[in-house]
Write an enzyme that holds these catalytic residues in place. Structure first.
Site, PDB file in Angstrom:
ATOM      1  N   HIS A  94     -19.685 -12.596  18.156  1.00  0.00           N
ATOM      2  CA  HIS A  94     -19.120 -12.458  19.500  1.00  0.00           C
ATOM      3  C   HIS A  94     -20.207 -12.534  20.556  1.00  0.00           C
ATOM      4  O   HIS A  94     -21.381 -12.241  20.290  1.00  0.00           O
ATOM      5  CB  HIS A  94     -18.389 -11.119  19.647  1.00  0.00           C
ATOM      6  CG  HIS A  94     -17.060 -11.082  18.963  1.00  0.00           C
ATOM      7  ND1 HIS A  94     -15.950 -11.720  19.453  1.00  0.00           N
ATOM      8  CD2 HIS A  94     -16.671 -10.478  17.813  1.00  0.00           C
ATOM      9  CE1 HIS A  94     -14.927 -11.507  18.645  1.00  0.00           C
ATOM     10  NE2 HIS A  94     -15.341 -10.764  17.637  1.00  0.00           N
TER      11      HIS A  94
ATOM     12  N   HIS B 123     -12.677  -6.104  16.510  1.00  0.00           N
ATOM     13  CA  HIS B 123     -13.366  -4.963  15.909  1.00  0.00           C
ATOM     14  C   HIS B 123     -13.660  -3.895  16.965  1.00  0.00           C
ATOM     15  O   HIS B 123     -13.460  -2.691  16.732  1.00  0.00           O
ATOM     16  CB  HIS B 123     -14.679  -5.422  15.261  1.00  0.00           C
ATOM     17  CG  HIS B 123     -14.494  -6.055  13.925  1.00  0.00           C
ATOM     18  ND1 HIS B 123     -13.944  -7.302  13.757  1.00  0.00           N
ATOM     19  CD2 HIS B 123     -14.801  -5.611  12.664  1.00  0.00           C
ATOM     20  CE1 HIS B 123     -13.912  -7.605  12.463  1.00  0.00           C
ATOM     21  NE2 HIS B 123     -14.435  -6.600  11.780  1.00  0.00           N
TER      22      HIS B 123
END
Length: 406
Positions: A196, A145
């Site tokens: 993450h 992303h």
């Protein structure tokens, strides 16, 4: 002639790399160096994630979940066709190819390093959509992303500033600030959602800026080649085929290769379609949205015609590939299996056939993507499915627009 020689050199270089990487087991060597370092940072970053998640709130959950959807692969998959149909063909094709390259390189690095995501629990992981659940099955480093947002928003800023040709410093500063804000929110949101670690975000930022800098250097040459080069479709078909092999085997299976296969097919479909129809539908003088030649009602009409058409083509191309590829494979004597698309091929028939041609050469391993003896026909089906979808976006659907005077 010089162009053909360059194409041959590029394809030869990629093929040579595949052979060298397979022979010397390059992926495992890189992984043995990088995975312990990345895993250490992931474990060490857990404390930071927990501190951030102490400030959890329903509004923040919704904000960052929504933002992740807006900058996800499915969003861009839906957004890019509309960009083509709005008359901004150059921006659309360059962003599509950039997206495919980001997806390939980012997922390659993920599967080479095979670094884990933050452990959940103790980290609270929020996956609001099916797409996010699939993303959580991938490895962590780098954050796709973040990487994609850096590249695509950065290129969009470059294109907009070049397009409007404004000398106003405030306008330039405002556009760049918005892009930086988006990147920051996406990166922070991936940590907040527990998807993450900080090292993944930093890796996504660094790799994203490197890819963006490189793309800004070569994008005009790539575009010129697609529009007016020699042997473009045949070269890109060979390139797409080789890139399916020039992909590392992860420590454990992930959806990353499936995403790469889909975007590999999309890139090929776009290139093949543009080659055939550039002077008809995608040249610089085509009508653009918000002009008298392409009004908002006309663009809405394009959406109503185009979106159902490409979805139908996606379904038909998948069905056609599921029928053709097994027939071709059986004709050529290639043992195949299907992990999801064709259940009847996931049995023992293919395994019996594979036992007749067992080899241990590296070329054999390359031919079937891994050390297994069966070719996973799902890869070819997925590639053709998305190639057909992309071709319809730039060839079939604009032809319908022309007939319908949209």
């Amino acid at each position: 002639m010089e162009s053909v020689v360059c194409q041959g050199l590029v394809l030869s270089a990629i093929f040579s790399w595949i052979v060298i990487a397979c022979f010397f087991d390059v992926t495992k060597k890189f992984r043995s160096l990088l995975q312990p370092w990345a895993s250490h940072h992931v474990v060490g970053g857990t404390i930071t994630i927990l501190k951030i998640q102490k400030h959890q709130h329903k509004f923040l959950d919704a904000l960052f979940s929504g933002l992740s959807c807006v900058v996800s692969v499915p969003f861009y998959t839906a957004f890019l066709p509309l960009l083509f149909w709005s008359g901004h063909g150059k921006l659309a094709r360059q962003m599509t190819l950039l997206m495919a390259f980001c997806d390939y390189l980012g997922n390659c690095i993920k599967d080479v390093v095979s670094a884990p995501r933050p452990n959940s629990p103790p980290v609270r992981r929020i996956t609001a959509t099916k797409d996010e659940e699939d993303n959580a099955l991938e490895y962590g480093l780098p954050s796709s992303h973040t990487l994609n947002t850096v590249c695509l928003s950065g290129f969009l800023v470059y294109y907009v500033l070049s397009y409007i040709q404004s000398e106003d410093a405030c306008v330039k500063l405002g556009v760049v600030t918005l892009a930086c804000l988006l990147v920051s929110l996406v990166g922070f949101g991936r940590v907040y959602l527990g998807m993450h670690s900080l090292i993944d975000i930093v890796g996504g930022l660094i790799i994203g800026f490197v890819i963006l800098a490189m793309w800004l250097t070569v994008h005009e040459y790539v575009d010129a080649f697609i529009i007016s080069g020699q042997n473009v479709t045949s070269f890109w078909a060979a390139l797409s085929f080789l890139l399916l092999f020039a992909y590392p085997t992860p420590e454990f299976p992930t959806p990353s290769f499936e995403y790469h296969t889909a975007f590999d097919g999309v890139a090929f479909g776009i290139v093949a379609g543009i080659q055939q129809t550039y002077h008809q539908f995608h040249h610089e003088a085509v009508p653009q949205i918000f002009t008298s030649e392409l009004t908002i009602p006309a663009f809405l009409g394009r959406m109503l015609v185009g979106i159902p058409t490409i979805l139908m083509v996606k379904f038909c191309s998948k069905a056609l590939a599921k029928w053709i590829l097994p027939v071709v494979s059986n004709t050529l004597g290639i043992p195949i299996k299907s992990t999801s698309y064709i259940p009847m091929l996931n049995g023992s028939t293919a395994e019996k056939k594979s036992s007749e041609i067992k080899q241990s050469s590296y070329i054999h391993k390359m031919l079937f993507f891994s050390d297994q003896d069966l070719f996973d026909v799902d890869t070819g089906i997925r590639f053709l499915q998305y190639a057909g979808l992309a071709w319809s976006v730039v060839d079939l659907v604009p032809s319908l627009f022309s007939h319908l005077r949209l």
